[in-house]
Every structure is written in C-alpha cells, then in structure tokens.
Design a protein around this motif. Structure first.
Motif: not given
Length: 582
Positions: A78-96, A542-547
């Motif tokens: 964690g001492d050396t930064t190699l790449v900076e990038g941007r996260l996507s817009d928020t995704l609604d994955w609540t159902t699955l 729990a949603a399906p993927m957290q079951s």
C-alpha cells in the motif's frame, strides 16, 4: 513520481494517518475491507482487473449507499501508488446480490502483487498477477481429491497436517435387498468419498471422472508424474491419471455380473461428524439403476480411450465393462433409483436417463466408431443446455466429446451440435456482461458454484471450436466470481485467497482438530433453497447471492462435493494450459 501518483500517495498517507495514533498503529490487515471484492487468487498479465465496491454489512438501500469517485492500484504494502482510475456510476444489484455497487476494470498489470485502495473505504485483499496465477488453485483442487480417498491412510509425507488413518476398507461390503442379492458380501475398496459424508456414489463418481478426463483430452496431461505428491508419484506415469484411476478402480467393483451398476455404496444413514476410521457402521451396495449404469458406461468408455497409452490391458478392461453396462441399460430403461425405506443417504435420483444414455453412446462411439452407438445418438441427440442442475450436464459431456472427435462424426450432425454450443456460449457471454458480479446465473440452487463452472466449461467447448477473446474473458469472469468477486467477499476454494470458508460441511474438517479445513475443496455456494435453515443461521432476508453461510451445519450452502470440484479443476486447467485460451 508523476503528479497524479504523488497526489494519490498523499491521499493514502492521509488515510493511514487518520487510522493511526502514536500509541495505537493498526495492523495492515485492519485496513483491508470486504467492501472491495475481487479475485483473491489473482489475474493473468493480459487480463483486466475487474472488481466491485459494495457494502454488504447491512441490507442495501439506495439512500444509504455513498458512492466513491476514484480508486488506486497500489503495491502489496500500500506504500506505492501505481494506477489511478474512476469507479462506475452506482449499480442497483439489490435483487440478485443484495447490494448497491460500483465497479471498475483496471488495465492489465505486470507480474507482481497488488491491492486496490479506495479513499475512506480501505484496501482490497492482496492479489497476484502471474503467468501461472491459477496453477496453485488447479493443483490444490486435484489434491482435494486425494484427501477424499477412501480405504487408504493419508500419511504425513503426502497429506502434511491433514494426515489421517484409513477408513472404510469396504472389503466386506454387504448387499442391500434392493441390490437384487440376498445376503453375502463383496469387496469394493478405494474410490473417493463423494462429499462431506463418507459414502460413494456411481452417478456422482462417473460425472466428475468424465469432466476430469475431458481436460486431459483437451489440453494434454495437466499434472504429469511428480506434480501432486500422491503415493503414485514417481511411478513414471501421469499423476493426473493416477488420481482419476483411484476412482475408476472402485467404480469397476460396483458392476454386477449382469452388467448393471449398483447405485451407491453407503451406510443406511449418514455418519456423525467424526474421522473416517471412527465411522464403522456396515456399508451396503444399494439398488441398481439405469442412470448409474449409463454414467458408468460413459466414464469407462472415455477412460478406455484415454488410458490406452497408459495401460492397454486396463483400457481393454474398461471398454469391456462399458459395453456390458450399455447392454444392461438398454434392457432396463425404467430402472430409476429411489432410496429404499431404510436408507437415508444421498439419493442422486433421476426420472429421465436420456442425458446419461447420450453420454454413454457418445463415448462408446468416439472410442469404437461403431455404427450402433451413432444410430442411438441420431435417435436421441444430446440435449445441450446451460444453467441446469448436475443431472443435466451429462448431455453436455456427450456434445463436448463429439465435437472433440470430429473425424468420427458426420458433418451435418456435427454442425448442428457446434451451432447449438456456440449459441449457448454466446448467450452465456451476454448474461455474464449484464448480471451482478459478472457471472452467468439468475438462480442459485444447491451447488451453484458448480453451475457457474459448468457454464464456463460450455464456453470452453465453444472456444475450442471458435476461439474468441470474449469467451476467454467470460471464463475468467466465472473464475473471478468463485475466487472472491462476489458479495460475500469469499474465495470459495478452501485454503486459497485471503478469506475462504473455514467451516465447511465436511466430516474430517470438523473432526480433525485443525482450525483450517482440508484445502482444495470447493464450497457449494449460495443456495436460496436453504434446506438446512433449521440448523444454519443465514443472513436475514439474504438476497440469492448472499444465501450462503460459513457454518459446519450448512450442508445446503457450504458442503463440498466431487462434482463441484471437477468443473473448477477443468476451467482452471483449461485457462492455464490451453494455448488458445491465452
């Protein structure tokens, strides 16, 4: 250092300072968060690093999610930064998946070890980038089969801390009345314990054998002599085929004189959570079934082809056994298995043998070229499909074998199969691109992790015929999911990754006094059925993927099984060895 990297480094330093005092500096692990989910084993040097930021600590509500803007790729400290990038817009994955999420895909990284850092969130687990990044997990999944050997002690020189005494010699197994025999005993030693229990099943022995032999046919020997540190290492023959032979040798003992296969060798009831040598109840050959018999015919006919150079006499024995099984299956088309009233162990029941018959016919045809078997395939072509349960994938094995041996198959028939596999693979690629955590499933049943891997096998079959980068990316996404890119933040293969299951439903792991479970075993994964909910504490709502629950009683979500390990082994081996996959 560039200005962006300097600024990123400052942000990380400020974050660290915010977490520390002069007298109380946190361990680095305290800065690692399960909110950043990725493949904890790692990525290939030509593979983009796809990951997700999501908070699974509480039920997901859009109003509670606080999106972030940037991420940084750092070195392992964690001492050396190699790449900076941007996260996507928020995704609604609540159902699955039960989460609001943001994703990102970093460009491929050079060989090394890295972390993802998101300000005000923390660090991801460390992950490797290497040319052989999946090889340790591949070998581990094969070693998992060695730990499942029945009737044999596991000495420390091969099993290390997981050494144990032999259990279940099965040299005086009894005949259950459902077997067609009255009284008497027979010898049926060896083989692999099927799952977290100590029983042995033909249906669920033959299917994994077929998947493992498929890898050998597709990529060559993926574990040559000396690779696995098993008792047979050093005999001058493939360790891979040696390990599979341990199961095949047992399967041969389960064939009755008339050619039919006893469905399983089990106690009347499941043993308690004890070591193998402590489970001493009588064991029985239970029933005979058309599904077990056709599956045996498929596996042994394929093995006869593969083992020809290994041991010609053994190959002859396998093929003769396959022929006898085929004839019994034809003569008993309605011999479906159901547990007798006094037997409560795994049923592996099925009321349709079309898939099993297609697999047997395909393997016998590929091995012998005889018209009888092709005629049967013409009358009953394999029903290839994706996203099905364990008993539907036998037809896929039939199709894969026919595509693997085009010199045997008339062009028109082969073209139809090829088109079907390609179409299904394309649909899986599309599903992966649009589904939460970039995996192909919408339904999470018993053994859902194996469903993901079996779908990846189908994509591999299409890739062998039509090499495409999107097929490689999809297979890698499936592997990412199983190895940690999931809302549980778990690498489902025991002993691998930063966070893997610790309390699998597996008798030796529960009874051996070792904190960590036997390594190299794939947890079944999320299961909305929750058949064990009376004994297992699942996350409420729990949603399906957290079951999924990392608890020993959870046989519905956290057991291990041969037919879950095998497709994982295939996909890991295929991605690591097949030239067109790299």
């Amino acid at each position: 250092m560039s200005l962006p990297n300097l600024l990123a480094g400052c942000l990380i330093a400020l974050h660290l300072l915010a977490c520390q005092t002069e007298d109380d500096r946190p361990a680095f692990a305290d800065l690692t968060t399960p909110q950043i989910q990725l493949n904890q084993v790692g990525y290939y040097p030509d593979q983009p690093v796809r990951f997700t930021f999501a908070d699974t600590s509480a039920p997901a509500r859009p109003v509670d999610f606080q999106p972030r803007t940037v991420y940084y790729v750092t070195d392992s400290t964690g001492d050396t930064t190699l790449v900076e990038g941007r996260l996507s817009d928020t995704l609604d994955w609540t159902t699955l998946a039960g989460v609001m999420a943001q994703t990102a895909t970093a460009d491929p990284l050079p060989v090394g070890t890295y972390r993802i850092f998101i300000p005000d969130v923390g660090y991801s687990p460390a992950f490797r980038v290497a040319e052989d990044v999946l090889h340790p997990a591949f070998i581990g999944s094969l070693r998992g089969l060695y730990y499942q050997r029945a009737g044999q002690s596991l000495p420390e020189r091969h099993a290390g801390a997981y050494a144990r005494a032999a259990g279940h010699p099965d040299t005086l197994a009894r005949y259950h009345s459902s077997s067609g025999h009255t009284g008497g005993t027979f010898s049926s030693p060896g083989g692999w314990y099927d799952a977290g229990d100590f029983n042995k099943y033909i249906v669920n022995g033959a299917f994994p054998v077929g998947q493992l032999l498929a890898l050998y046919e597709d990529v060559g020997d993926p574990a040559p002599d000396g690779s696995l540190n098993i008792p047979e290492s050093g005999n001058g023959k493939s360790d891979y085929l040696d390990e599979v032979k341990y199961e095949l040798d047992w399967m041969l003992t389960m064939q009755d004189d008339d050619g039919g296969l006893y469905h399983k060798l089990t106690t009347l009831n499941f043993a308690g959570m004890v070591m193998p040598e402590e489970a001493t109840e009588p064991r029985y050959a239970v029933g005979k079934s058309v599904t077990a018999t056709f599956d045996f015919a498929g596996a042994t006919a394929q093995a006869a082809r593969v083992y020809r150079a290994y041991d010609a006499a053994y190959a002859d024995r396998l093929l003769a056994a396959a022929r006898r099984a085929w004839q019994w299956g034809l003569a008993h088309p309605d011999a479906f298995f159901r547990n007798p009233d006094d037997v409560s162990t795994g049923e592996y029941g099925d009321s349709n043998a079309d898939d099993e018959r297609a697999w047997a016919a395909a393997e016998l045809f590929a091995t012998t070229g005889e018209q009888e078997f092709y005629n049967d395939l013409q009358a009953r072509p394999p029903n290839v499909r994706a996203g099905t349960g364990w008993n539907g994938y036998m037809a896929n094995l039939a199709a894969f074998t026919l595509l693997r041996h085009p010199e045997r198959v008339p062009r028109e028939y082969l073209s139809r199969l090829d088109g079907l596999v390609e179409t299904l693979a394309d649909s899986l690629v599309q599903a992966i691109d649009r589904t939460a955590y970039y995996q192909p499933l919408q339904q999470f049943r018993w053994g859902s992790n194996s469903d993901v891997m079996n779908d990846a096998m189908l994509i591999a079959a299409a890739h062998r015929q039509h090499p495409r980068p999107e097929y490689v990316a999809a297979m890698r996404d499936c592997m990412n999911y199983v190895l940690g890119h999931n809302p549980n933040g778990v690498c489902y293969l025991t002993g691998f990754g930063t966070r893997s299951p610790q309390y699998i439903h597996h008798r030796q792991s529960a009874a051996d006094g070792i904190d960590a479970p036997v390594p190299g075993l794939l947890s079944g994964g999320p299961n909305t059925g929750q058949q064990d909910r009376e004994d297992t504490r699942y996350k409420p709502g729990a949603a399906p993927m957290q079951s999924w629950a990392d608890q020993t009683p959870s046989y519905a979500s956290n057991e291990i099984c041969l037919n879950w390990n095998a497709p994982f082994t295939y996909v890991a081996g295929f991605l690591g060895a097949y030239p067109l996959a790299r």
